[in-house]
Design a protein around this motif. Structure first.
Motif, PDB file in Angstrom:
ATOM      1  N   SER A  28      72.706 -68.598 -13.060  1.00  0.00           N
ATOM      2  CA  SER A  28      73.775 -68.587 -12.039  1.00  0.00           C
ATOM      3  C   SER A  28      75.079 -69.112 -12.629  1.00  0.00           C
ATOM      4  O   SER A  28      76.170 -68.597 -12.354  1.00  0.00           O
ATOM      5  CB  SER A  28      73.391 -69.456 -10.839  1.00  0.00           C
ATOM      6  N   PHE A  29      74.964 -70.162 -13.444  1.00  0.00           N
ATOM      7  CA  PHE A  29      76.135 -70.736 -14.112  1.00  0.00           C
ATOM      8  C   PHE A  29      76.803 -69.683 -14.999  1.00  0.00           C
ATOM      9  O   PHE A  29      78.024 -69.490 -14.950  1.00  0.00           O
ATOM     10  CB  PHE A  29      75.702 -71.951 -14.938  1.00  0.00           C
ATOM     11  N   LEU A  30      75.995 -68.993 -15.783  1.00  0.00           N
ATOM     12  CA  LEU A  30      76.517 -67.983 -16.701  1.00  0.00           C
ATOM     13  C   LEU A  30      77.208 -66.858 -15.925  1.00  0.00           C
ATOM     14  O   LEU A  30      78.270 -66.366 -16.319  1.00  0.00           O
ATOM     15  CB  LEU A  30      75.360 -67.417 -17.531  1.00  0.00           C
ATOM     16  N   LYS A  31      76.614 -66.489 -14.817  1.00  0.00           N
ATOM     17  CA  LYS A  31      77.150 -65.399 -13.991  1.00  0.00           C
ATOM     18  C   LYS A  31      78.514 -65.778 -13.391  1.00  0.00           C
ATOM     19  O   LYS A  31      79.351 -64.909 -13.147  1.00  0.00           O
ATOM     20  CB  LYS A  31      76.159 -65.078 -12.865  1.00  0.00           C
ATOM     21  N   SER A  32      78.715 -67.084 -13.158  1.00  0.00           N
ATOM     22  CA  SER A  32      79.980 -67.524 -12.543  1.00  0.00           C
ATOM     23  C   SER A  32      81.189 -67.177 -13.407  1.00  0.00           C
ATOM     24  O   SER A  32      82.304 -67.041 -12.914  1.00  0.00           O
ATOM     25  CB  SER A  32      79.944 -69.031 -12.259  1.00  0.00           C
ATOM     26  N   TYR A  33      80.967 -67.025 -14.727  1.00  0.00           N
ATOM     27  CA  TYR A  33      82.084 -66.676 -15.612  1.00  0.00           C
ATOM     28  C   TYR A  33      82.575 -65.251 -15.377  1.00  0.00           C
ATOM     29  O   TYR A  33      83.694 -64.903 -15.769  1.00  0.00           O
ATOM     30  CB  TYR A  33      81.679 -66.856 -17.082  1.00  0.00           C
ATOM     31  N   GLU A  34      81.760 -64.427 -14.762  1.00  0.00           N
ATOM     32  CA  GLU A  34      82.166 -63.052 -14.464  1.00  0.00           C
ATOM     33  C   GLU A  34      82.940 -62.965 -13.150  1.00  0.00           C
ATOM     34  O   GLU A  34      83.605 -61.966 -12.881  1.00  0.00           O
ATOM     35  CB  GLU A  34      80.926 -62.152 -14.380  1.00  0.00           C
ATOM     36  N   ALA A  35      82.840 -64.002 -12.325  1.00  0.00           N
ATOM     37  CA  ALA A  35      83.543 -63.998 -11.037  1.00  0.00           C
ATOM     38  C   ALA A  35      85.035 -64.266 -11.268  1.00  0.00           C
ATOM     39  O   ALA A  35      85.405 -64.961 -12.210  1.00  0.00           O
ATOM     40  CB  ALA A  35      82.956 -65.076 -10.131  1.00  0.00           C
ATOM     41  N   PRO A  36      85.900 -63.700 -10.420  1.00  0.00           N
ATOM     42  CA  PRO A  36      87.337 -63.981 -10.574  1.00  0.00           C
ATOM     43  C   PRO A  36      87.624 -65.448 -10.319  1.00  0.00           C
ATOM     44  O   PRO A  36      86.954 -66.089  -9.504  1.00  0.00           O
ATOM     45  CB  PRO A  36      87.987 -63.095  -9.510  1.00  0.00           C
ATOM     46  N   ARG A  37      88.613 -66.009 -11.038  1.00  0.00           N
ATOM     47  CA  ARG A  37      88.942 -67.416 -10.819  1.00  0.00           C
ATOM     48  C   ARG A  37      89.700 -67.571  -9.500  1.00  0.00           C
ATOM     49  O   ARG A  37      90.238 -66.608  -8.949  1.00  0.00           O
ATOM     50  CB  ARG A  37      89.741 -68.013 -11.968  1.00  0.00           C
ATOM     51  N   THR A  38      89.684 -68.773  -8.980  1.00  0.00           N
ATOM     52  CA  THR A  38      90.353 -69.048  -7.705  1.00  0.00           C
ATOM     53  C   THR A  38      91.705 -69.696  -7.965  1.00  0.00           C
ATOM     54  O   THR A  38      91.910 -70.365  -8.984  1.00  0.00           O
ATOM     55  CB  THR A  38      89.497 -69.979  -6.835  1.00  0.00           C
ATOM     56  N   TYR A  39      92.628 -69.497  -7.020  1.00  0.00           N
ATOM     57  CA  TYR A  39      93.987 -70.034  -7.132  1.00  0.00           C
ATOM     58  C   TYR A  39      94.242 -70.948  -5.937  1.00  0.00           C
ATOM     59  O   TYR A  39      93.894 -70.597  -4.802  1.00  0.00           O
ATOM     60  CB  TYR A  39      95.010 -68.897  -7.159  1.00  0.00           C
ATOM     61  N   GLY A  40      94.823 -72.113  -6.208  1.00  0.00           N
ATOM     62  CA  GLY A  40      94.998 -73.074  -5.127  1.00  0.00           C
ATOM     63  C   GLY A  40      96.357 -73.734  -5.109  1.00  0.00           C
ATOM     64  O   GLY A  40      97.074 -73.774  -6.116  1.00  0.00           O
ATOM     65  N   PHE A 194      87.112 -73.187 -19.145  1.00  0.00           N
ATOM     66  CA  PHE A 194      86.982 -72.034 -20.046  1.00  0.00           C
ATOM     67  C   PHE A 194      87.366 -70.721 -19.369  1.00  0.00           C
ATOM     68  O   PHE A 194      87.967 -69.843 -19.977  1.00  0.00           O
ATOM     69  CB  PHE A 194      85.546 -71.921 -20.579  1.00  0.00           C
ATOM     70  N   ARG A 195      86.999 -70.581 -18.087  1.00  0.00           N
ATOM     71  CA  ARG A 195      87.302 -69.334 -17.375  1.00  0.00           C
ATOM     72  C   ARG A 195      88.808 -69.190 -17.158  1.00  0.00           C
ATOM     73  O   ARG A 195      89.341 -68.088 -17.118  1.00  0.00           O
ATOM     74  CB  ARG A 195      86.548 -69.334 -16.033  1.00  0.00           C
ATOM     75  N   LYS A 196      89.471 -70.332 -17.029  1.00  0.00           N
ATOM     76  CA  LYS A 196      90.914 -70.344 -16.758  1.00  0.00           C
ATOM     77  C   LYS A 196      91.721 -70.200 -18.053  1.00  0.00           C
ATOM     78  O   LYS A 196      92.770 -69.555 -18.076  1.00  0.00           O
ATOM     79  CB  LYS A 196      91.263 -71.664 -16.051  1.00  0.00           C
ATOM     80  N   GLU A 197      91.257 -70.838 -19.141  1.00  0.00           N
ATOM     81  CA  GLU A 197      91.999 -70.829 -20.403  1.00  0.00           C
ATOM     82  C   GLU A 197      91.066 -70.449 -21.559  1.00  0.00           C
ATOM     83  O   GLU A 197      90.300 -71.285 -22.037  1.00  0.00           O
ATOM     84  CB  GLU A 197      92.622 -72.208 -20.654  1.00  0.00           C
ATOM     85  N   PHE A 291      80.303 -77.798 -10.451  1.00  0.00           N
ATOM     86  CA  PHE A 291      79.973 -76.649 -11.308  1.00  0.00           C
ATOM     87  C   PHE A 291      80.501 -75.362 -10.672  1.00  0.00           C
ATOM     88  O   PHE A 291      80.422 -75.203  -9.442  1.00  0.00           O
ATOM     89  CB  PHE A 291      78.449 -76.544 -11.487  1.00  0.00           C
ATOM     90  N   PRO A 292      81.012 -74.424 -11.481  1.00  0.00           N
ATOM     91  CA  PRO A 292      81.628 -73.207 -10.921  1.00  0.00           C
ATOM     92  C   PRO A 292      80.648 -72.275 -10.223  1.00  0.00           C
ATOM     93  O   PRO A 292      81.071 -71.427  -9.441  1.00  0.00           O
ATOM     94  CB  PRO A 292      82.260 -72.523 -12.145  1.00  0.00           C
ATOM     95  N   HIS A 293      79.328 -72.437 -10.456  1.00  0.00           N
ATOM     96  CA  HIS A 293      78.370 -71.587  -9.737  1.00  0.00           C
ATOM     97  C   HIS A 293      78.008 -72.169  -8.377  1.00  0.00           C
ATOM     98  O   HIS A 293      77.290 -71.542  -7.596  1.00  0.00           O
ATOM     99  CB  HIS A 293      77.100 -71.353 -10.578  1.00  0.00           C
ATOM    100  N   LYS A 294      78.547 -73.376  -8.087  1.00  0.00           N
ATOM    101  CA  LYS A 294      78.245 -74.015  -6.791  1.00  0.00           C
ATOM    102  C   LYS A 294      79.493 -74.214  -5.935  1.00  0.00           C
ATOM    103  O   LYS A 294      79.387 -74.547  -4.759  1.00  0.00           O
ATOM    104  CB  LYS A 294      77.588 -75.373  -7.037  1.00  0.00           C
ATOM    105  N   MET A 295      80.690 -74.074  -6.552  1.00  0.00           N
ATOM    106  CA  MET A 295      81.946 -74.327  -5.843  1.00  0.00           C
ATOM    107  C   MET A 295      82.902 -73.166  -6.106  1.00  0.00           C
ATOM    108  O   MET A 295      82.784 -72.477  -7.110  1.00  0.00           O
ATOM    109  CB  MET A 295      82.621 -75.601  -6.375  1.00  0.00           C
ATOM    110  N   GLN A 296      83.898 -73.015  -5.219  1.00  0.00           N
ATOM    111  CA  GLN A 296      84.960 -72.037  -5.462  1.00  0.00           C
ATOM    112  C   GLN A 296      86.053 -72.696  -6.308  1.00  0.00           C
ATOM    113  O   GLN A 296      87.139 -72.998  -5.835  1.00  0.00           O
ATOM    114  CB  GLN A 296      85.553 -71.560  -4.135  1.00  0.00           C
TER     115      GLN A 296
END
Length: 469
Positions: A28-40, A194-197, A291-296
């Motif tokens: 699930s953690f690995l898969k989160s890297y394929e999801a688009p990043r969030t902007y806040g 890592f997903r952001k930069e 962790f990015p697979h548990k949070m937006q």
């Protein structure tokens, strides 16, 4: 992550360690890297309420569940071009990175330190919570990064800040057991970003965490020594590495027995710390991983400590006195703009100080701060010129809605705001201005953006070149 796959970018050593750490959750953690990043973005509640912000913001926003004043916004929006941003009404910040400051309960009147503060995301959050009362020391060891920090402190309209460019060791000599609250967002390997930069992922090595862990252990002890009894210290990183997280927390608990690890607020998706990743101390479970697979959001780590003993809010008030010339011209200017309050507080002449024709409004605290390297000590109000006072941009941004009478307020959709931010003169209808001539605050929906001087129906632009969009 652009056209690359995760395995092309991430070191096998990193992936192997994460697999050992996460076990069944690794896929699930690995898969989160394929999801688009969030902007806040985070609303500056010292200037505007969240309800009012939602009413006037001209692009779609969605509340962040675990941040009371945080919002997601769509990727295709460019909020930094919005006049509300230039008025200091919100700060652009990755959602997980908002969490540390939101978990440090700051009360107006306290002395607060952000030890590694640039570029200012967490410092502006702490400053907004102080709401003009007490002292914020925002420090960064890098002079270039501290300049970006200063700009964000000024944009947020914080009137009670010292922006310092110091080593934590030197800062500690000036502020032993001084602060009620300290935030240490430590330099780290950035694994959570890592997903952001992508550059962080490319440059990662196992040795990096080991080197940074030594620095973090030094910093956290220095921070603890600047905390007064009864005070709170929030340690955070944007990494998953146990060497930089639980190991650093263990190091503090072993070396400062008067420091106790506290429970953090519980939110869905927060993951408890793992004692085995540190020295086995059962209290390490009170720290939190995001962790990015548990949070937006991206990855983060937090630990909140309390120092034994009682704290108090007794401090020495500053007692600067403006010289007669400063008072004369500044008083005339304040009368011209119809100043009622500064940042919602009564204007205090005891806090006004002149240095080489520059006028400052000092934080409401006294002390001997000689020997510290400041980028800014207090709020820069403006300059004394021949027979007049010229206000600064930070002064304009320190003013809240309703602080002054001489205002020209335009709706957020008015294109003249964009022209003002580019440095152009504006045409103003007689009914839009408070007075027929003289200094005015240009506002968006009532919130100050900068000064201008009205001559007839023309507003002469006083927005400084260095601030222009």
């Amino acid at each position: 992550m652009s056209e690359h796959t995760i395995t092309e970018l991430l070191s096998p050593a990193f992936l192997s360690r994460m697999q050992n750490m996460l076990g069944d959750e690794y896929e699930s953690f690995l898969k989160s890297y394929e999801a688009p990043r969030t902007y806040g973005l985070r609303v500056n509640t010292a200037k505007i309420s969240c309800d009012e912000f939602e009413r006037i913001v001209p692009f779609p926003v969605t509340p962040i569940p675990w941040i009371s004043n945080g919002y997601f916004y769509p990727e295709d929006v460019r909020p930094s071009f919005c006049p509300l941003y230039q008025a200091g009404l919100f700060y652009l910040q990755e959602p997980s990175a908002m969490t540390p400051a939101s978990c440090l309960p700051v009360t107006p009147g306290e002395n607060v330190l952000d030890l590694c503060a640039a570029p200012g995301g967490k410092a502006t959050a702490l400053g907004a919570m102080l709401n003009g009362s007490g002292l914020l020391v925002a420090n960064d060891i890098s002079a270039s990064r501290a300049r970006a920090l200063l700009r964000n402190i000024e944009l947020f309209g914080i009137t009670n800040a010292f922006v310092t460019n110091e080593t934590p060791a030197h800062l500690g000599k000036h502020f032993p057991e001084f602060f009620h609250k300290i935030l240490l967002d430590a330099p780290c390997s950035g694994e959570g970003m890592f997903r952001k930069e992508e550059a962080l992922a490319r440059d990662w090595t196992p040795e990096k965490s080991h080197e940074l862990s030594s620095l973090q252990k030094e910093l956290i002890l220095q921070a603890a020594d600047m905390l007064r009894p009864g005070g709170l210290l929030l340690y955070s990183t944007c990494t998953f590495a146990p060497e930089e997280d639980e190991e650093v927390v263990s190091h503090l608990l072993e070396n400062r027995p008067d420091m106790e690890l506290l429970e953090l607020p519980e939110y869905e998706g927060f993951t408890s710390g793992v004692p085995e990743w540190g020295n086995g101390d059962p209290s390490l479970i009170r720290s939190v991983h995001l962790f990015p697979h548990k949070m937006q959001g991206e990855g983060h780590f937090l630990a909140l400590f309390r120092k034994e003993g009682r704290t108090d809010l007794i401090g020495t008030m500053s007692s600067a006195k403006p010289n007669a010339e400063t008072r004369k011209w500044l008083e005339l200017f304040l009368k011209e703009i119809g100043l009622k309050t500064l940042g919602g507080q009564p204007f205090d002449w005891n806090r006004v100080e002149t240095r080489k024709d520059k006028v400052y409004y000092l934080p409401p605290i006294g002390g001997d701060f000689r020997g510290l390297t400041f980028l800014r000590n207090g709020l820069y109000l403006g300059d004394l010129k021949k027979n007049r006072f010229e206000p600064s941009q930070p002064f304009a941004l320190s003013l809240r809605k309703g602080d002054a009478e001489s205002v020209i307020s335009l709706p957020v959709s008015d294109q003249r705001l964009t022209r003002y931010l580019k440095g152009e003169t504006l045409n103003i209808e007689p009914e839009e201005a408070a007075h027929a001539k003289g200094w005015h605050l240009l506002c968006v929906e009532g919130y100050p953006i900068g000064f201008g001087k009205l001559v007839g129906q023309t507003l002469k632009n006083k927005y400084p070149a260095g601030w222009r969009v």
